[in-house]
Design a protein around this motif. Structure first.
Motif, PDB file in Angstrom:
ATOM      1  N   LEU A  52       0.861  -1.183   0.000  1.00  0.00           N
ATOM      2  CA  LEU A  52       0.000   0.000   0.000  1.00  0.00           C
ATOM      3  C   LEU A  52       0.892   1.226   0.000  1.00  0.00           C
ATOM      4  N   ARG A  83       0.298  -7.593  -4.733  1.00  0.00           N
ATOM      5  CA  ARG A  83      -0.922  -6.846  -5.031  1.00  0.00           C
ATOM      6  C   ARG A  83      -0.675  -5.412  -4.598  1.00  0.00           C
ATOM      7  N   TYR A  85      -1.641  -1.421  -4.113  1.00  0.00           N
ATOM      8  CA  TYR A  85      -2.709  -0.458  -3.861  1.00  0.00           C
ATOM      9  C   TYR A  85      -2.070   0.903  -3.592  1.00  0.00           C
ATOM     10  N   LYS A  86      -2.819   1.960  -3.877  1.00  0.00           N
ATOM     11  CA  LYS A  86      -2.251   3.291  -3.653  1.00  0.00           C
ATOM     12  C   LYS A  86      -3.318   4.285  -3.225  1.00  0.00           C
ATOM     13  N   LEU A 106      -8.741   1.381   2.951  1.00  0.00           N
ATOM     14  CA  LEU A 106      -8.054   0.703   1.858  1.00  0.00           C
ATOM     15  C   LEU A 106      -7.100  -0.357   2.406  1.00  0.00           C
ATOM     16  N   ALA A 110      -7.654  -4.252   1.646  1.00  0.00           N
ATOM     17  CA  ALA A 110      -6.613  -5.022   0.959  1.00  0.00           C
ATOM     18  C   ALA A 110      -6.347  -6.335   1.685  1.00  0.00           C
TER      19      ALA A 110
END
Length: 211
Positions: A52, A83, A85-86, A106, A110
């Protein structure tokens, strides 16, 4: 002392273990900076399968194999070993009030997400999570501290308690605590915690909780 001088005088590991085998998910939480998240071997060594990125001004190319027949005019794309995410936070004032709360959700989502058995979803193992920003000392600390406080209030009854724990495990020097995290982000995290508690009191927010 400027932020750049602080970084120069007080180095920290590329990534740091913050919590092990967290209840409800059974994974480890790491925090890191740009050098750590860009080190594929380091991510593999620590079984990191989720990344992340909290920084609006930092992009990481994690693609390790391009899709076949990619048109030349397109930038590289494809799957990664994690995986990814941002959420794009500014390291200081300027973020909308709800953005830090969105970062918490988030991160939590995740960890909860269940990927289908399809070839296009190449990384389905749960693995560990790395939350990063440019230096791993402000934005990522804010999101992880909020997560720890909201998910484990018995262990971290206040946001300050979670931040204090991360400052120690992330090896942040006391002389830089005034900006690790930035005061504006701490304020937003406090507001986010209050908003999340109001949502829970109204019956929203934890329907997917696995604990």
């Amino acid at each position: 002392m400027t932020s750049e001088k602080v970084k120069k005088h007080y180095p920290r590991p590329p990534i740091s273990l913050i919590e092990s085998n967290i209840p409800g998910w059974g994974v480890d939480i790491y925090i890191g900076g740009s050098t750590g998240v860009a080190d594929a071997e380091l991510l593999e060594k620590h079984n990191i399968k989720v990344v992340l990125n909290c920084a609006v001004n930092l992009d990481i190319d994690l693609v390790h194999s391009e899709e076949p027949n990619t048109p030349e005019h397109l930038l590289k794309h494809g799957s990664a070993r994690v995986r990814y995410y941002k959420i794009g936070l500014i390291d200081g004032p300027g973020n909308p009030e709800s953005m830090v709360l969105a970062g918490y959700h988030l991160m939590r989502s995740a960890l909860d997400q269940e990927l289908p058995e399809k070839a296009s979803y190449k990384v389905r193992e749960k693995g560990n999570i790395l939350v990063n920003c440019r230096g791993g000392r402000s934005r990522s600390v804010t999101i992880v501290a909020l997560f720890l406080h909201l998910e484990y209030p018995d262990r971290y009854p206040t946001l300050d308690a979670a931040i204090a724990h991360i400052r120690k495990t992330r090896e942040l020097h006391p002389d830089e605590w005034f900006e690790t995290p930035k005061p504006a982000l701490i304020h937003l995290a406090e507001r986010a915690a209050s908003m999340e508690k109001l949502l829970r009191d109204a019956g929203f927010g934890q329907d997917m909780k696995k604990k």
